[in-house]
Design a protein around this motif. Structure first.
Motif, PDB file in Angstrom:
ATOM      1  N   LEU A   1       1.044  -1.023  -0.115  1.00  0.00           N
ATOM      2  CA  LEU A   1      -0.036  -0.307   0.127  1.00  0.00           C
ATOM      3  C   LEU A   1       0.916   1.070   0.172  1.00  0.00           C
ATOM      4  CD1 LEU A   1      -2.440   1.472  -0.429  1.00  0.00           C
ATOM      5  CD2 LEU A   1      -2.907   1.008   2.535  1.00  0.00           C
TER       6      LEU A   1
ATOM      7  N   MET B   1      -8.821  -3.538  -1.735  1.00  0.00           N
ATOM      8  CA  MET B   1      -7.815  -4.571  -0.492  1.00  0.00           C
ATOM      9  C   MET B   1      -7.946  -5.700  -0.491  1.00  0.00           C
ATOM     10  SD  MET B   1      -9.174  -3.750   3.604  1.00  0.00           S
ATOM     11  CE  MET B   1      -9.068  -4.513   4.606  1.00  0.00           C
TER      12      MET B   1
ATOM     13  N   ILE C   1      -2.549  -3.713   6.172  1.00  0.00           N
ATOM     14  CA  ILE C   1      -2.838  -3.040   5.768  1.00  0.00           C
ATOM     15  C   ILE C   1      -3.571  -1.541   6.303  1.00  0.00           C
ATOM     16  CG2 ILE C   1      -5.503  -2.035   4.435  1.00  0.00           C
ATOM     17  CD1 ILE C   1      -5.280  -4.990   2.460  1.00  0.00           C
TER      18      ILE C   1
ATOM     19  N   THR D   1      -2.106   2.204   5.872  1.00  0.00           N
ATOM     20  CA  THR D   1      -2.986   3.361   6.136  1.00  0.00           C
ATOM     21  C   THR D   1      -2.422   4.895   7.192  1.00  0.00           C
ATOM     22  OG1 THR D   1      -5.301   2.480   7.235  1.00  0.00           O
ATOM     23  CG2 THR D   1      -4.585   2.353   4.974  1.00  0.00           C
TER      24      THR D   1
ATOM     25  N   PHE E   1      -9.511   2.761   5.210  1.00  0.00           N
ATOM     26  CA  PHE E   1      -8.796   2.467   3.445  1.00  0.00           C
ATOM     27  C   PHE E   1     -10.382   2.943   3.057  1.00  0.00           C
ATOM     28  CE2 PHE E   1      -8.103   0.535  -0.984  1.00  0.00           C
ATOM     29  CZ  PHE E   1      -7.752   0.808  -0.841  1.00  0.00           C
TER      30      PHE E   1
END
Length: 379
Positions: free
Chosen positions: A202, A225, A279, A283, A370
């Motif tokens: 990411l 995702m 993830i 972020t 996200f």
């Protein structure tokens, strides 16, 4: 139905893109290979829980049959062959680190023992060698006292104990700690790499500007995702299967009692939770250095408090209850049950269910985060 198939197609193609990106990042790919091969083997072999080739020196000021008997009781592989040194060389040898143990047998030791005077043997220990110092001191004490007792009682007199304690070591009869260390290193690397790969994927897209390209495509944030979750999870799962066969079973000679398929199924559930966590951290972090700092804060509690290094029963109640919400706690539990004790699904299903619930919670939280990140970038 068509929308579902279209969404699955997007997830598949985006996942393939993630795999191609990982393939081009040769340094990260090399890190994955090392983590599931060389790092796994060295971790299993580098921290023995038994004394092996400990360096010992003896200052024999008595030169009696009893003192020589004690000296000759130390032999490989537990100890290196004892080095005979003089009293003046004792401190210099310890300071230079040549000896972990230096034993000083005083003059008239044998005659004092025979006279019942209870003489003392001085044992100097290099305590910087922590594991060997702790184990070796008790070993040396037991050996020296045993040799003195046998000398006084006659040649190798065996006393029959009143009660016979029959010890049976189940699941690891040889008490080979490399089996335990290898599995725990595999568990830790599965958790670490799954978080690192998804978080790095990411952040890499944000740094290269490719995340903006994805936002103009007809794809949803959930599809982006899920693509990262399945792609990075598949890489770690494949590496886990190969490491289990070629490193643990072949190189370390660890017998696997349970079903490998069942273990990999549980591992896939664990990866669903940890990739979602990666993830989420991706972020939060704005760069890879920030990601590295967050990894320290997250990984240390997950690994140390999961029950793999320290029994959870010995932890404070608050820590035990909090760690029930961590996927690694249940991962360690079912991994040891399957690989060591041959447990089947009827035994480990509570851990599977717990990881599934935890993974779902992490995925929902990561997806929410996200989406908010994507919305801010679009605005």
């Amino acid at each position: 139905m068509n929308s579902v198939l279209t969404s699955l197609g997007h997830i598949w193609q985006l996942g393939l893109k993630e795999l191609r990106s990982l393939w081009r990042d040769r340094l990260l790919l090399l890190f994955v290979i090392w983590a599931f091969s060389g790092a796994l083997y060295t971790a299993a072999k580098a921290a023995p829980d038994r004394l092996h080739r400990a360096a010992i020196a003896v200052v024999d000021e008595d030169q009696s049959p009893l003192s020589q008997r004690i000296v000759n009781a130390f032999y490989p592989p537990t100890f290196m062959k004892p080095t005979a040194i003089g009293l003046q060389d004792m401190d210099a040898g310890m300071d230079a680190g040549r000896f972990t143990f230096v034993m000083d047998i005083p003059p008239d030791f044998q005659s004092d023992v025979l006279a019942g005077k209870q003489p003392s043997i001085q044992l100097n220990v290099d305590a910087t060698q922590m594991s060997q110092a702790f184990l070796g001191a008790s070993y040396i004490q037991s050996i020296a006292l045993g040799e003195v007792a046998e000398y006084l009682a006659g040649d190798r007199v065996v006393s029959t104990p009143v009660v016979d304690l029959a010890i049976r070591n189940r699941f690891n009869p040889a008490l080979d700690n490399t089996w335990f260390m290898g599995v725990m290193e595999l568990i830790n690397n599965v958790t670490m790499l799954s978080i690192v790969l998804t978080g790095a994927a990411l952040i890499r897209e944000r740094e290269h500007g490719t995340i903006e390209h994805l936002l103009v495509l007809p794809v949803k944030p959930s599809e982006i995702m899920l693509a990262k979750v399945w792609a990075m999870g598949a890489v770690v799962l494949l590496a886990t299967a190969l490491a289990l066969q070629f490193v643990l079973r072949d190189a370390l000679q660890m017998p696997v009692s349970g079903s490998i398929g069942l273990f990999l199924t549980g591992c896939a559930l664990h990866l669903f939770a940890t990739t979602s966590m990666g993830i989420y951290l991706g972020t939060v972090a704005r760069s890879m250095p920030q990601m590295g700092l967050l990894m320290i804060l997250v990984l240390l509690p997950l690994q140390i408090l999961s029950g793999g290094m320290t029994p959870r029963e010995s932890m404070p109640d608050l820590v035990r209850y909090l760690m029930m919400g961590a996927p690694t706690t249940h991962f360690v539990s079912f991994a040891q049950a399957i690989l060591y004790r041959g447990a089947d699904l009827s035994i480990v299903w509570p851990q599977f269910a717990a990881i599934g619930l935890i993974g779902t919670a992490f995925f929902v939280a990561a997806l929410k985060r996200f989406r908010s990140t994507v919305s801010s970038m679009q605005s």
